[in-house]
Design a protein around this motif. Structure first.
Motif, mmCIF file in Angstrom:
data_model
loop_
_atom_site.group_PDB
_atom_site.id
_atom_site.type_symbol
_atom_site.label_atom_id
_atom_site.label_comp_id
_atom_site.label_asym_id
_atom_site.label_seq_id
_atom_site.Cartn_x
_atom_site.Cartn_y
_atom_site.Cartn_z
ATOM 1 N N UNK A 1 37.432 35.057 50.863
ATOM 2 C CA UNK A 1 37.530 35.291 49.422
ATOM 3 C C UNK A 1 36.193 35.730 48.820
ATOM 4 N N UNK A 2 35.473 36.587 49.568
ATOM 5 C CA UNK A 2 34.179 37.067 49.074
ATOM 6 C C UNK A 2 34.223 38.534 48.664
ATOM 7 N N UNK A 3 35.380 39.188 48.836
ATOM 8 C CA UNK A 3 35.490 40.593 48.447
ATOM 9 C C UNK A 3 35.535 41.557 49.614
ATOM 10 N N UNK A 4 35.695 41.058 50.833
ATOM 11 C CA UNK A 4 35.739 41.943 51.997
ATOM 12 C C UNK A 4 36.905 42.919 51.926
ATOM 13 N N UNK A 5 38.058 42.455 51.475
ATOM 14 C CA UNK A 5 39.233 43.329 51.388
ATOM 15 C C UNK A 5 39.034 44.408 50.333
ATOM 16 N N UNK A 6 38.505 44.032 49.191
ATOM 17 C CA UNK A 6 38.250 45.002 48.129
ATOM 18 C C UNK A 6 37.268 46.071 48.594
ATOM 19 N N UNK B 1 29.723 44.995 42.732
ATOM 20 C CA UNK B 1 30.806 45.925 43.048
ATOM 21 C C UNK B 1 31.838 45.954 41.926
ATOM 22 N N UNK B 2 32.117 44.796 41.347
ATOM 23 C CA UNK B 2 33.065 44.708 40.233
ATOM 24 C C UNK B 2 32.494 45.368 38.977
ATOM 25 N N UNK B 3 31.227 45.100 38.694
ATOM 26 C CA UNK B 3 30.613 45.593 37.451
ATOM 27 C C UNK B 3 30.318 47.085 37.497
ATOM 28 N N UNK B 4 29.835 47.565 38.646
ATOM 29 C CA UNK B 4 29.442 48.967 38.760
ATOM 30 C C UNK B 4 29.872 49.532 40.115
ATOM 31 N N UNK B 5 31.164 49.760 40.286
ATOM 32 C CA UNK B 5 31.648 50.205 41.597
ATOM 33 C C UNK B 5 31.044 51.523 42.060
ATOM 34 N N UNK B 6 30.895 52.492 41.166
ATOM 35 C CA UNK B 6 30.372 53.790 41.589
ATOM 36 C C UNK B 6 28.919 53.672 42.047
ATOM 37 N N UNK B 7 28.117 52.949 41.287
ATOM 38 C CA UNK B 7 26.708 52.773 41.645
ATOM 39 C C UNK B 7 26.595 52.068 42.998
ATOM 40 N N UNK B 8 27.379 51.017 43.180
ATOM 41 C CA UNK B 8 27.338 50.244 44.421
ATOM 42 C C UNK B 8 27.793 51.076 45.608
ATOM 43 N N UNK B 9 28.852 51.859 45.425
ATOM 44 C CA UNK B 9 29.385 52.665 46.523
ATOM 45 C C UNK B 9 28.445 53.816 46.886
ATOM 46 N N UNK B 10 27.798 54.405 45.897
ATOM 47 C CA UNK B 10 26.819 55.462 46.196
ATOM 48 C C UNK B 10 25.659 54.897 47.009
ATOM 49 N N UNK B 11 25.207 53.733 46.629
ATOM 50 C CA UNK B 11 24.127 53.060 47.361
ATOM 51 C C UNK B 11 24.571 52.780 48.798
ATOM 52 N N UNK B 12 25.791 52.326 48.953
ATOM 53 C CA UNK B 12 26.321 51.997 50.266
ATOM 54 C C UNK B 12 26.521 53.261 51.112
ATOM 55 N N UNK B 13 27.047 54.307 50.508
ATOM 56 C CA UNK B 13 27.251 55.566 51.229
ATOM 57 C C UNK B 13 25.928 56.129 51.743
ATOM 58 N N UNK C 1 37.162 60.115 45.475
ATOM 59 C CA UNK C 1 38.406 59.532 45.986
ATOM 60 C C UNK C 1 38.249 58.058 46.343
ATOM 61 N N UNK C 2 37.013 57.621 46.570
ATOM 62 C CA UNK C 2 36.778 56.223 46.944
ATOM 63 C C UNK C 2 37.133 55.258 45.831
ATOM 64 N N UNK C 3 37.184 55.753 44.617
ATOM 65 C CA UNK C 3 37.497 54.884 43.480
ATOM 66 C C UNK C 3 38.997 54.642 43.330
ATOM 67 N N UNK C 4 39.795 55.364 44.110
ATOM 68 C CA UNK C 4 41.252 55.218 44.054
ATOM 69 C C UNK C 4 41.731 54.442 45.279
ATOM 70 N N UNK C 5 42.087 53.181 45.072
ATOM 71 C CA UNK C 5 42.481 52.305 46.178
ATOM 72 C C UNK C 5 43.994 52.154 46.311
ATOM 73 N N UNK C 6 44.752 53.001 45.641
ATOM 74 C CA UNK C 6 46.206 52.846 45.612
ATOM 75 C C UNK C 6 46.846 52.934 46.992
ATOM 76 N N UNK D 1 44.695 46.716 45.111
ATOM 77 C CA UNK D 1 44.776 48.084 44.587
ATOM 78 C C UNK D 1 44.787 48.138 43.064
ATOM 79 N N UNK D 2 44.799 46.978 42.423
ATOM 80 C CA UNK D 2 44.877 46.930 40.960
ATOM 81 C C UNK D 2 43.499 47.166 40.331
ATOM 82 N N UNK D 3 43.495 47.289 39.010
ATOM 83 C CA UNK D 3 42.242 47.491 38.287
ATOM 84 C C UNK D 3 41.290 46.318 38.525
ATOM 85 N N UNK D 4 40.002 46.621 38.562
ATOM 86 C CA UNK D 4 39.004 45.577 38.746
ATOM 87 C C UNK D 4 39.015 44.616 37.561
ATOM 88 N N UNK D 5 38.869 43.345 37.857
ATOM 89 C CA UNK D 5 38.958 42.321 36.821
ATOM 90 C C UNK D 5 37.672 41.496 36.779
#
Length: 375
Positions: free
Chosen positions: A13-18, A197-209, A219-224, A242-246
């Motif tokens: 429950x640390x966010x690995x799936x997200x 990751x919840x607060x700034x997904x794009x910033x976090x993902x760019x850093x990770x990429x 496309x990474x922002x669409x988890x549907x 796959x739902x909106x970040x909360x």
């Protein structure tokens, strides 16, 4: 596949799936459900595993072991939408190694989905990072951390977990502590925070990429779609991936009705709270140790939170070091035995140990006599 694989690990429950859902939405990256590979293979009798590697009918036994992997009561093979024949044919062309067995799932799944790089996400593989590094010297290992007090509260949703947030905090603490040194030294590993990751997904993902050597894609922002690929029917706790970040999922522990429970969790996890730079509340000062008894006796442990806070006690993850103490109770557990804790009064009734909630004073002295054989 030439690109180094990616492993995602963390506490439950640390966010690995997200995180995996975000990455698997990348056009080059593929992920299936959890393989539980290193965890489940570790449970296999070593002689059975060795026999698979020397089997004259390779890969018959290895294929069997891969097909026996399960996740939430489901065959991992089925969740990856692979067949036993495909695994067999893949392994027949590969070296007789654990690495080949894992890749009979991950590589095949990536090929089936026309992806060039695979991701393996199983939270408890945080306990096997040394083995992963040994098998995959170039692999990227991503550790996602969440405020451990939140993970401890949230784990109660899992069918195998305790209903006690305090007991779950011991697990969270132990998992993170087991790999602290690895992540301090390993240059091909990276740690990100769930809250960021919840607060700034794009910033976090760019850093990770940038770290993993991939271009960021919108496309990474669409988890549907990816969210469905990495979860399964028997894992309802993943249904919202796959739902909106909360943002309300962050710092849930602060809103616990029983703040004594929150205080106890805070004290259990104090080391990793500081390491991961979360806000540490005032902690209880005196460590006590939980004797390993059957898990069912831990379920109501949260009811003792007020006693721990009032007496300035907290549960320590390290086990008791007195072998005599553990041997004393070996084979003497009874169905009516409750949680045994150093600092809770322990009394004997005939040859049957039992526990009563303490009043202040006296208990530690009695326990000390028991521990050191002077009773």
């Amino acid at each position: 596949m030439s690109a180094a694989p990616i492993f995602i690990v963390g506490a439950p429950r640390s966010g690995t799936t997200l995180l995996t859902a975000f990455l698997a939405a990348h056009p080059s990256l593929d992920a299936g459900p959890e393989t539980q590979f290193f965890n489940k293979i570790a449970l296999v009798n070593k002689s059975k595993l060795d026999k698979a590697f020397i089997d004259t009918n390779w890969p018959r036994l290895a294929t069997q072991l891969v097909c026996e992997l399960t996740l939430a009561g489901q065959r991992v093979l089925d969740l990856f939408e692979l067949s036993e024949n495909k695994v067999f044919d893949f392994l027949a062309k590969k070296a007789r190694t654990k690495k080949s067995m894992l890749e009979s799932l991950t590589v095949l799944h990536a090929l089936e989905n026309n992806k060039s790089r695979w991701i393996e996400k199983t939270p408890n593989h945080i306990l096997y990072v040394d083995e992963i590094r040994n098998l995959y010297p170039d692999a990227i290992i991503i550790r996602i951390v969440r405020d451990p007090r939140d993970s401890s509260v949230s784990i109660k949703q899992l069918p195998w977990a305790s209903k006690s947030a305090i007991i779950n905090s011991l697990l969270v603490n132990n998992w993170y502590l087991s790999s602290l040194e690895f992540f301090e030294k390993d240059e091909k590993s990276i740690t990100i925070k769930y809250e960021e990751l919840i607060a700034e997904p794009m910033v976090t993902l760019k850093y990770l990429c940038d770290f993993i050597g991939e271009d960021f894609c919108e496309s990474m922002l669409n988890r549907s779609t990816s969210g469905k690929t990495i979860s399964s029917v028997n894992e309802p706790w993943k249904k919202d991936v796959s739902k909106d970040l909360n943002p309300d999922r962050c710092y849930v522990w602060k809103r616990l009705e029983d703040q004594n429970v929150a205080n106890c969790i805070n004290s259990v996890c104090q080391t990793i709270i500081k390491v991961f730079d979360y806000d540490l509340k005032k902690v209880q000062k005196t460590p006590v140790y939980l004797v390993p008894v059957i898990g069912a006796f831990h379920e109501s442990f949260d009811m003792y939170a007020d006693f721990f806070v009032d007496n300035n006690l907290y549960l320590e993850s390290n086990p008791l070091k007195s072998e005599k103490y553990l041997i004393w109770f070996e084979g003497q557990f009874r169905k009516d035995l409750k949680v045994i804790v150093q600092g809770i009064f322990l009394k004997l009734k005939g040859d049957k140990p039992f526990v009563v909630l303490p009043k202040q004073g006296g208990g530690l002295a009695l326990l000390g006599k028991l521990l050191f054989g002077t009773l």
